[in-house]
Write an enzyme that holds these catalytic residues in place. Sequence first.
Site, PDB file in Angstrom:
ATOM      1  N   CYS A  84       0.804  -1.227   0.000  1.00 22.23           N
ATOM      2  CA  CYS A  84       0.000   0.000   0.000  1.00 22.23           C
ATOM      3  C   CYS A  84       0.835   1.275   0.000  1.00 22.23           C
ATOM      4  CB  CYS A  84      -0.950   0.002   1.198  1.00 22.23           C
ATOM      5  SG  CYS A  84      -2.162  -1.338   1.160  1.00 22.23           S
TER       6      CYS A  84
ATOM      7  N   HIS B  14      -3.523   7.261   2.108  1.00 21.05           N
ATOM      8  CA  HIS B  14      -3.914   5.989   1.494  1.00 21.05           C
ATOM      9  C   HIS B  14      -5.355   5.690   1.883  1.00 21.05           C
ATOM     10  CE1 HIS B  14      -4.324   1.855   0.490  1.00 21.05           C
ATOM     11  NE2 HIS B  14      -4.057   1.384   1.703  1.00 21.05           N
TER      12      HIS B  14
ATOM     13  N   ASN C 265     -10.410   0.371  -1.999  1.00 18.74           N
ATOM     14  CA  ASN C 265      -8.989   0.332  -1.649  1.00 18.74           C
ATOM     15  C   ASN C 265      -8.214  -0.434  -2.721  1.00 18.74           C
ATOM     16  OD1 ASN C 265      -6.454  -0.178  -0.580  1.00 18.74           O
ATOM     17  ND2 ASN C 265      -7.184  -0.996   1.363  1.00 18.74           N
TER      18      ASN C 265
END
Length: 329
Positions: A116, A256, A286
């Site tokens: 990520c 994020h 996501n």
Amino acid sequence: MSVVRSSRLAGFGHSVPARRVENAEIEAKLGLEPGWIERRTGIRARRWVEDGDTLSGLAARAGEAALEDAGIPRGDIALTLLATSTPDHLLPPSAPLLAHRLGLANSGAIDLAGACSGFLYALTLADGFVRAQAKPVLVVAANILSRRINPAERASAVLFADAAGAVVVAPSADPAKGLVGVDLASDGSGYDLITIPAGGSNRPFAAGMAAEDVLMTMCDGREVFVRAVEMMTACATQALADAGLGPGDVSRFVPHQANVRIFDAVCGNLGIDPSKTVRTIEDHGNSSAATIPLSLSLAHKAKRFAHGERLLLTAAGAGLTGGAVVVGV
């Protein structure tokens, strides 16, 4: 030629698949009550690819948009960095194919597997390359996580999505532009919190292997939440200090997009006005490393970044690995 003192974000682009998957479809498959996903994650829908779509194709569309936005000749791009956890193949890397598709004949190309936080690592490396070589870099982050979801595991099935985002990083003579604060971190004690168990050299593919062994699993969602908030907060605090700035100096906060509760908690810990947070998770879910450049591109499209803005970017994910950067526009 002007002295290169820093880099600048010269162009933004993104690409998302056409297929939109609403929460109701997933909630019905998992036997969840209507509204369960949005209440716990902030996600209303996400984009998933169709059969036949490729990671390199998705990445190329985002890269194309960023190059067009930057208006920099393709022959000038000296390096292509692709941050991804879902390359087209384990070998070869996908970045050379991406550069080829985009006609970047003079560019080196390499994949970066930073989960990520991969985009932040790629952006930091791009900044260093631009400062050293005075040549522009294309940074793309892209993932097709829909093909790695275990549909029977609620913790991951409700979250993950497919997307690509890209930026062109170019030389600048203005020291107030580009990366003015950086902090990167890792904590291998959380190595097993988010994994794809098989497929690496430690556990190669084998006949008779269970399907779930090659799909993503999150063994402790609560622990992931706590440690992501801690890492993102700590890195962002240090990056701001590195830049000589405080929370009030942040023009836009671009975290994020892991879970709305995670980045709201980080925002609160940092003391940043919530109205400054760029939010794309509601309609895009996501997509791991792709969420920050996707958010940058969407935010720039909605309201173009203005000279003097300071952007704070932060992420944490599998590994554990994380970081934060402060970018002067």
